[in-house]
Design a protein around this motif. Structure first.
Motif, mmCIF file in Angstrom:
data_model
loop_
_atom_site.group_PDB
_atom_site.id
_atom_site.type_symbol
_atom_site.label_atom_id
_atom_site.label_comp_id
_atom_site.label_asym_id
_atom_site.label_seq_id
_atom_site.Cartn_x
_atom_site.Cartn_y
_atom_site.Cartn_z
ATOM 1 N N PHE A 188 0.744 -1.156 0.045
ATOM 2 C CA PHE A 188 -0.100 -0.064 -0.064
ATOM 3 C C PHE A 188 0.778 1.140 -0.164
ATOM 4 C CE2 PHE A 188 -3.181 -3.041 1.327
ATOM 5 C CZ PHE A 188 -4.248 -2.519 0.888
ATOM 6 N N PRO A 189 0.507 2.285 -0.536
ATOM 7 C CA PRO A 189 1.217 3.597 -0.504
ATOM 8 C C PRO A 189 1.542 3.768 0.843
ATOM 9 C CG PRO A 189 -0.612 3.703 -2.103
ATOM 10 C CD PRO A 189 -0.955 2.444 -1.255
ATOM 11 N N PRO A 190 2.732 4.578 1.017
ATOM 12 C CA PRO A 190 3.313 5.062 2.412
ATOM 13 C C PRO A 190 2.131 5.790 3.148
ATOM 14 C CG PRO A 190 4.872 5.376 0.737
ATOM 15 C CD PRO A 190 3.718 5.055 -0.016
ATOM 16 N N THR A 191 1.401 6.737 2.615
ATOM 17 C CA THR A 191 0.315 7.456 3.212
ATOM 18 C C THR A 191 -0.851 7.099 3.342
ATOM 19 O OG1 THR A 191 0.192 8.878 1.031
ATOM 20 C CG2 THR A 191 1.874 9.565 2.782
ATOM 21 N N TYR A 192 -1.129 5.866 3.092
ATOM 22 C CA TYR A 192 -2.500 5.022 2.882
ATOM 23 C C TYR A 192 -3.204 5.475 4.294
ATOM 24 C CZ TYR A 192 -6.258 2.318 1.076
ATOM 25 O OH TYR A 192 -7.193 1.741 0.349
ATOM 26 N N PRO A 193 -4.131 6.002 4.096
ATOM 27 C CA PRO A 193 -5.123 6.574 5.431
ATOM 28 C C PRO A 193 -5.900 5.490 6.320
ATOM 29 C CG PRO A 193 -6.503 6.984 3.494
ATOM 30 C CD PRO A 193 -5.430 6.331 2.713
ATOM 31 N N TRP A 194 -5.155 4.556 6.830
ATOM 32 C CA TRP A 194 -5.617 3.285 7.725
ATOM 33 C C TRP A 194 -6.574 4.033 8.589
ATOM 34 C CZ3 TRP A 194 -5.481 -0.926 5.325
ATOM 35 C CH2 TRP A 194 -4.152 -1.272 4.303
ATOM 36 N N SER A 195 -7.902 3.663 8.719
ATOM 37 C CA SER A 195 -8.824 4.421 9.673
ATOM 38 C C SER A 195 -9.688 3.365 10.298
ATOM 39 C CB SER A 195 -9.937 5.129 8.787
ATOM 40 O OG SER A 195 -8.958 6.084 8.186
ATOM 41 N N GLY A 196 -10.646 3.742 11.368
ATOM 42 C CA GLY A 196 -11.632 2.675 11.934
ATOM 43 C C GLY A 196 -10.468 1.837 13.060
ATOM 44 N N GLY A 197 -11.033 0.798 13.447
ATOM 45 C CA GLY A 197 -10.732 -0.278 14.344
ATOM 46 C C GLY A 197 -9.876 -1.476 13.836
ATOM 47 N N ASP A 198 -9.160 -2.258 14.383
ATOM 48 C CA ASP A 198 -8.755 -3.520 13.877
ATOM 49 C C ASP A 198 -7.486 -3.262 12.592
ATOM 50 O OD1 ASP A 198 -8.081 -6.027 14.502
ATOM 51 O OD2 ASP A 198 -9.849 -6.691 13.952
ATOM 52 N N ILE A 199 -7.111 -2.314 12.723
ATOM 53 C CA ILE A 199 -6.120 -1.933 11.571
ATOM 54 C C ILE A 199 -5.097 -2.999 11.293
ATOM 55 C CG2 ILE A 199 -4.414 -0.427 10.693
ATOM 56 C CD1 ILE A 199 -5.859 1.675 11.798
ATOM 57 N N PRO A 200 -4.481 -3.776 12.236
ATOM 58 C CA PRO A 200 -3.597 -5.017 11.543
ATOM 59 C C PRO A 200 -4.488 -6.103 10.839
ATOM 60 C CG PRO A 200 -3.138 -4.124 13.959
ATOM 61 C CD PRO A 200 -4.272 -3.488 13.527
ATOM 62 N N GLN A 201 -5.542 -6.237 11.542
ATOM 63 C CA GLN A 201 -6.524 -7.252 10.581
ATOM 64 C C GLN A 201 -6.746 -6.891 9.290
ATOM 65 O OE1 GLN A 201 -7.017 -10.425 12.406
ATOM 66 N NE2 GLN A 201 -7.426 -10.824 10.152
ATOM 67 N N GLN A 202 -7.266 -5.516 9.338
ATOM 68 C CA GLN A 202 -7.550 -4.878 7.712
ATOM 69 C C GLN A 202 -6.227 -5.040 6.916
ATOM 70 O OE1 GLN A 202 -9.159 -0.961 7.290
ATOM 71 N NE2 GLN A 202 -9.550 -0.927 9.768
ATOM 72 N N ILE A 203 -5.148 -4.856 7.258
ATOM 73 C CA ILE A 203 -3.898 -4.910 6.347
ATOM 74 C C ILE A 203 -3.780 -6.325 6.178
ATOM 75 C CG2 ILE A 203 -1.530 -4.455 6.502
ATOM 76 C CD1 ILE A 203 -1.866 -2.158 8.468
ATOM 77 N N GLY A 204 -3.808 -7.301 6.990
ATOM 78 C CA GLY A 204 -3.515 -8.609 7.106
ATOM 79 C C GLY A 204 -4.465 -9.464 6.088
ATOM 80 N N ASN A 205 -5.567 -8.840 6.080
ATOM 81 C CA ASN A 205 -6.604 -9.473 5.095
ATOM 82 C C ASN A 205 -6.749 -8.968 3.649
ATOM 83 O OD1 ASN A 205 -7.835 -11.190 7.282
ATOM 84 N ND2 ASN A 205 -9.559 -9.387 7.452
#
Length: 338
Positions: free
Chosen positions: A282-299
């Motif tokens: 993902f781009p370096p500045t991707y705006p990860w938001s909400g909760g459970d971000i590690p799970q979002q990334i892993g999925n």
């Protein structure tokens, strides 16, 4: 005009890749955390359950894509999908024959197991409506490859030609070893899975550039070691280790638990969400938001892999230098293969 409808779209891996290729995409996603990230990233999204929608709800889509939930098929998961594999394969054949198996799917041990069949339901419904998708692109963990083989056979019955197999992410410039079962189908021609652009980790061959490492991807000041429990059953004596000169192990929702140390064992700060996202390309500045971000990334499917898969499906030549600009804040380091 080509437009993608992306089922189980997650935080946007495939949709980001579609944007890089200049292809409009809309994602269907029920998880509110993933939808928060998608909103922050400006991705077109329908928030809801894939099972409540169908092709008629997305009349302009010409490409069907999907990465159903993998938890019941993975080694780390409960295994309901693996136990039900033969049953699922039977459902594929019955769906291809025109049977409605909806009621029986609801009786599976884990409802997520049946979600792997949703893309086939959409493809068959589009065919019956007289507006079939030009292309179908599916991805999942490697344990699902037999299902993709059965889906390819079902799609052949309505005129599609397909290619399917296992792709290794590091062979497509992703700084991570991860294997994905991919299916590409088209109505108008025989598709082929994308050809690797980089060498495979620990099995270098040919003249391709070497795989990419964590160290050349992240902006950490010095070498480091990643220590994880992934794939070890939690045995402290069998913890996996990767150095910063190597690609990451498969990024999962547990990546925030991985320890990082210097080569001599001093503790270092653990991966931030931005760093974990970059290991997924993902781009370096991707705006990860909400909760459970590690799970979002892993999925998520790594966007860089998704770009190559979509490019192969749509006949778009992927520019590696352009991808580098999207995913890296600095030019990649070229290592000697000798």
């Amino acid at each position: 005009m080509t437009e993608v409808v992306d089922l189980f779209a997650g935080p946007g891996g495939l949709d980001v890749a579609a944007g890089w290729l200049g292809v409009p995409a809309v994602g269907v996603e029920w998880d509110r955390n993933a939808c928060a990230t998608r909103a922050a990233a400006g991705l077109a999204t329908v928030e809801g359950d894939v099972r409540d929608y169908g092709p008629a709800d997305f009349p302009s889509a010409t490409v069907l894509a999907g990465g159903p939930p993998c938890q019941t098929y993975t080694v780390a998961g409960g295994g309901a999908g693996r136990r039900a594999l033969e049953q699922v394969l039977g459902f594929v054949k019955r769906m291809a024959a025109g049977e409605d198996v909806t009621a029986e799917l609801s009786g599976l041990d884990d409802e997520r197991t049946a979600l792997v069949l949703e893309p086939l339901r959409w493809a068959l419904a589009a065919h019956r409506s007289g507006r079939p998708y030009e292309a179908v692109v599916l991805e999942q963990v490697q344990a699902v490859l037999p299902v993709w083989a059965a889906v390819a056979e079902a799609l052949a019955g309505i005129g599609y030609r397909s290619d399917h197999g296992i792709l290794h992410t590091e062979e497509f410039g992703v700084p991570q070893t991860r294997r994905r079962a991919i299916l590409i189908a088209r109505l108008d021609r025989q598709p082929l899975l994308p050809r690797p652009t980089h060498q495979r980790f620990r099995k270098p061959a040919g003249d391709l550039p070497p795989w990419r490492s964590m160290g050349e991807t992240l902006d950490r000041p010095g070498p480091f070691v990643v220590i994880s429990n992934y794939g070890t059953g939690g045995d402290p004596k069998a913890r996996g280790r990767r150095t910063s000169a190597e690609p990451a192990a498969t990024v999962t929702g547990k990546i925030s638990r991985n320890r990082l140390t210097t080569p001599d064992g001093a503790e270092l700060p653990r991966f931030t969400p931005a760093e974990a996202g970059r290991l997924q390309t993902f781009p370096p500045t991707y705006p990860w938001s909400g909760g459970d971000i590690p799970q979002q990334i892993g999925n998520a499917i790594p966007p860089r892999l998704a770009a190559h898969v979509l490019g192969a499906a749509l006949g778009i030549e992927v520019d590696e230098k352009a991808l580098d600009q999207f995913v890296a804040p600095r030019p990649p380091i070229r290592r000697s293969t000798t």
